[in-house]
Design a protein around this motif. Structure first.
Motif, PDB file in Angstrom:
ATOM      1  N   UNK A  24     -16.855 -23.188 -60.153  1.00  0.00           N
ATOM      2  CA  UNK A  24     -17.995 -23.196 -61.066  1.00  0.00           C
ATOM      3  C   UNK A  24     -17.597 -22.676 -62.443  1.00  0.00           C
ATOM      4  N   UNK A  25     -16.704 -21.702 -62.491  1.00  0.00           N
ATOM      5  CA  UNK A  25     -16.225 -21.192 -63.775  1.00  0.00           C
ATOM      6  C   UNK A  25     -15.459 -22.266 -64.529  1.00  0.00           C
ATOM      7  N   UNK A  26     -14.614 -23.008 -63.812  1.00  0.00           N
ATOM      8  CA  UNK A  26     -13.875 -24.094 -64.450  1.00  0.00           C
ATOM      9  C   UNK A  26     -14.816 -25.166 -64.988  1.00  0.00           C
ATOM     10  N   UNK A  27     -15.847 -25.495 -64.236  1.00  0.00           N
ATOM     11  CA  UNK A  27     -16.804 -26.505 -64.695  1.00  0.00           C
ATOM     12  C   UNK A  27     -17.579 -26.013 -65.918  1.00  0.00           C
ATOM     13  N   UNK A  28     -17.958 -24.757 -65.907  1.00  0.00           N
ATOM     14  CA  UNK A  28     -18.715 -24.216 -67.039  1.00  0.00           C
ATOM     15  C   UNK A  28     -17.863 -24.146 -68.291  1.00  0.00           C
ATOM     16  N   UNK A  29     -16.597 -23.783 -68.147  1.00  0.00           N
ATOM     17  CA  UNK A  29     -15.713 -23.737 -69.312  1.00  0.00           C
ATOM     18  C   UNK A  29     -15.463 -25.146 -69.827  1.00  0.00           C
ATOM     19  N   UNK A  30     -15.305 -26.103 -68.940  1.00  0.00           N
ATOM     20  CA  UNK A  30     -15.009 -27.481 -69.351  1.00  0.00           C
ATOM     21  C   UNK A  30     -16.206 -28.142 -70.030  1.00  0.00           C
ATOM     22  N   UNK A  31     -17.395 -28.042 -69.427  1.00  0.00           N
ATOM     23  CA  UNK A  31     -18.561 -28.758 -69.939  1.00  0.00           C
ATOM     24  C   UNK A  31     -19.502 -27.884 -70.764  1.00  0.00           C
ATOM     25  N   UNK A  32     -19.372 -26.569 -70.673  1.00  0.00           N
ATOM     26  CA  UNK A  32     -20.159 -25.566 -71.392  1.00  0.00           C
ATOM     27  C   UNK A  32     -21.624 -25.508 -70.981  1.00  0.00           C
ATOM     28  N   UNK A  33     -22.061 -26.345 -70.064  1.00  0.00           N
ATOM     29  CA  UNK A  33     -23.384 -26.233 -69.459  1.00  0.00           C
ATOM     30  C   UNK A  33     -23.329 -26.914 -68.092  1.00  0.00           C
ATOM     31  N   UNK A  34     -23.870 -26.239 -67.073  1.00  0.00           N
ATOM     32  CA  UNK A  34     -23.940 -26.834 -65.744  1.00  0.00           C
ATOM     33  C   UNK A  34     -25.294 -26.502 -65.129  1.00  0.00           C
ATOM     34  N   UNK A  35     -25.679 -27.306 -64.150  1.00  0.00           N
ATOM     35  CA  UNK A  35     -26.925 -27.096 -63.429  1.00  0.00           C
ATOM     36  C   UNK A  35     -26.591 -26.617 -62.023  1.00  0.00           C
ATOM     37  N   UNK A  36     -27.176 -25.507 -61.624  1.00  0.00           N
ATOM     38  CA  UNK A  36     -26.922 -24.932 -60.313  1.00  0.00           C
ATOM     39  C   UNK A  36     -28.153 -24.155 -59.874  1.00  0.00           C
ATOM     40  N   UNK A  98     -31.330 -20.905 -68.114  1.00  0.00           N
ATOM     41  CA  UNK A  98     -32.624 -21.540 -68.351  1.00  0.00           C
ATOM     42  C   UNK A  98     -33.119 -22.100 -67.021  1.00  0.00           C
ATOM     43  N   UNK A  99     -34.252 -21.595 -66.547  1.00  0.00           N
ATOM     44  CA  UNK A  99     -34.829 -22.114 -65.310  1.00  0.00           C
ATOM     45  C   UNK A  99     -35.377 -23.505 -65.573  1.00  0.00           C
ATOM     46  N   UNK A 100     -35.163 -24.435 -64.621  1.00  0.00           N
ATOM     47  CA  UNK A 100     -35.583 -25.800 -64.917  1.00  0.00           C
ATOM     48  C   UNK A 100     -36.539 -26.394 -63.872  1.00  0.00           C
ATOM     49  N   UNK A 101     -36.224 -26.355 -62.607  1.00  0.00           N
ATOM     50  CA  UNK A 101     -37.050 -27.077 -61.641  1.00  0.00           C
ATOM     51  C   UNK A 101     -36.761 -26.547 -60.245  1.00  0.00           C
ATOM     52  N   UNK A 102     -37.258 -27.256 -59.244  1.00  0.00           N
ATOM     53  CA  UNK A 102     -36.960 -26.936 -57.858  1.00  0.00           C
ATOM     54  C   UNK A 102     -36.235 -28.123 -57.234  1.00  0.00           C
ATOM     55  N   UNK A 103     -35.248 -27.848 -56.397  1.00  0.00           N
ATOM     56  CA  UNK A 103     -34.490 -28.901 -55.744  1.00  0.00           C
ATOM     57  C   UNK A 103     -35.368 -29.604 -54.722  1.00  0.00           C
ATOM     58  N   UNK A 104     -35.228 -30.926 -54.604  1.00  0.00           N
ATOM     59  CA  UNK A 104     -36.088 -31.707 -53.720  1.00  0.00           C
ATOM     60  C   UNK A 104     -35.888 -31.372 -52.250  1.00  0.00           C
ATOM     61  N   UNK A 105     -34.677 -31.117 -51.828  1.00  0.00           N
ATOM     62  CA  UNK A 105     -34.420 -30.932 -50.408  1.00  0.00           C
ATOM     63  C   UNK A 105     -34.994 -29.664 -49.828  1.00  0.00           C
ATOM     64  N   UNK A 106     -34.778 -28.533 -50.501  1.00  0.00           N
ATOM     65  CA  UNK A 106     -35.192 -27.264 -49.928  1.00  0.00           C
ATOM     66  C   UNK A 106     -36.044 -26.413 -50.875  1.00  0.00           C
ATOM     67  N   UNK A 107     -36.454 -26.964 -51.986  1.00  0.00           N
ATOM     68  CA  UNK A 107     -37.287 -26.277 -52.983  1.00  0.00           C
ATOM     69  C   UNK A 107     -36.625 -24.998 -53.505  1.00  0.00           C
TER      70      UNK A 107
END
Length: 117
Positions: A24-36, A98-107
């Motif tokens: 996750x750190x590598x993805x955040x450094x590469x793209x500078x924003x991730x959704x998790x 930034x809070x965005x939404x709830x995941x469809x599978x498990x909320x």
């Protein structure tokens, strides 16, 4: 009892948790924003802010220490040459959640984590 124990376990063993946060750190450094998920984002913030603090020194020891943790040469170079110089005069708070939404599978509550520009 977990008195004075730092960090969330996230229903994973230690090796899985360690590799997950490295990825996750590598993805955040590469793209500078991730959704998790929100709790993963809050835990990832601890790692990323530590890495940026190390990268602000910009010496050989900090490069070796970052590579030992991140294990990706291009991300270490990006962190030292492009991301860390933005925060020379700043003592903390390099990320935004930034809070965005709830995941469809498990909320589960989802959030974006980004490195501040």
């Amino acid at each position: 009892m977990r008195h004075k124990k730092i960090g969330r376990k996230l229903n994973r063993n230690s090796s899985h948790r360690k590799s997950m946060f490295i990825n996750m750190s590598n993805s955040l450094i590469k793209f500078e924003i991730i959704k998790t998920t929100l709790f993963k984002a809050k835990e990832l913030r601890r790692y990323i802010e530590y890495y940026i603090n190390i990268a602000k020194n910009n010496n050989l020891f900090s490069k070796r220490m970052l590579f030992n943790n991140i294990r990706n040469k291009s991300n270490v170079d990006k962190l030292i040459n492009f991301i860390a110089p933005r925060f020379i005069n700043r003592s903390g708070g390099y990320t935004r959640i930034i809070k965005c939404c709830f995941r469809n599978g498990d909320k589960s509550s989802m959030a974006y984590i980004e490195i501040i520009k």
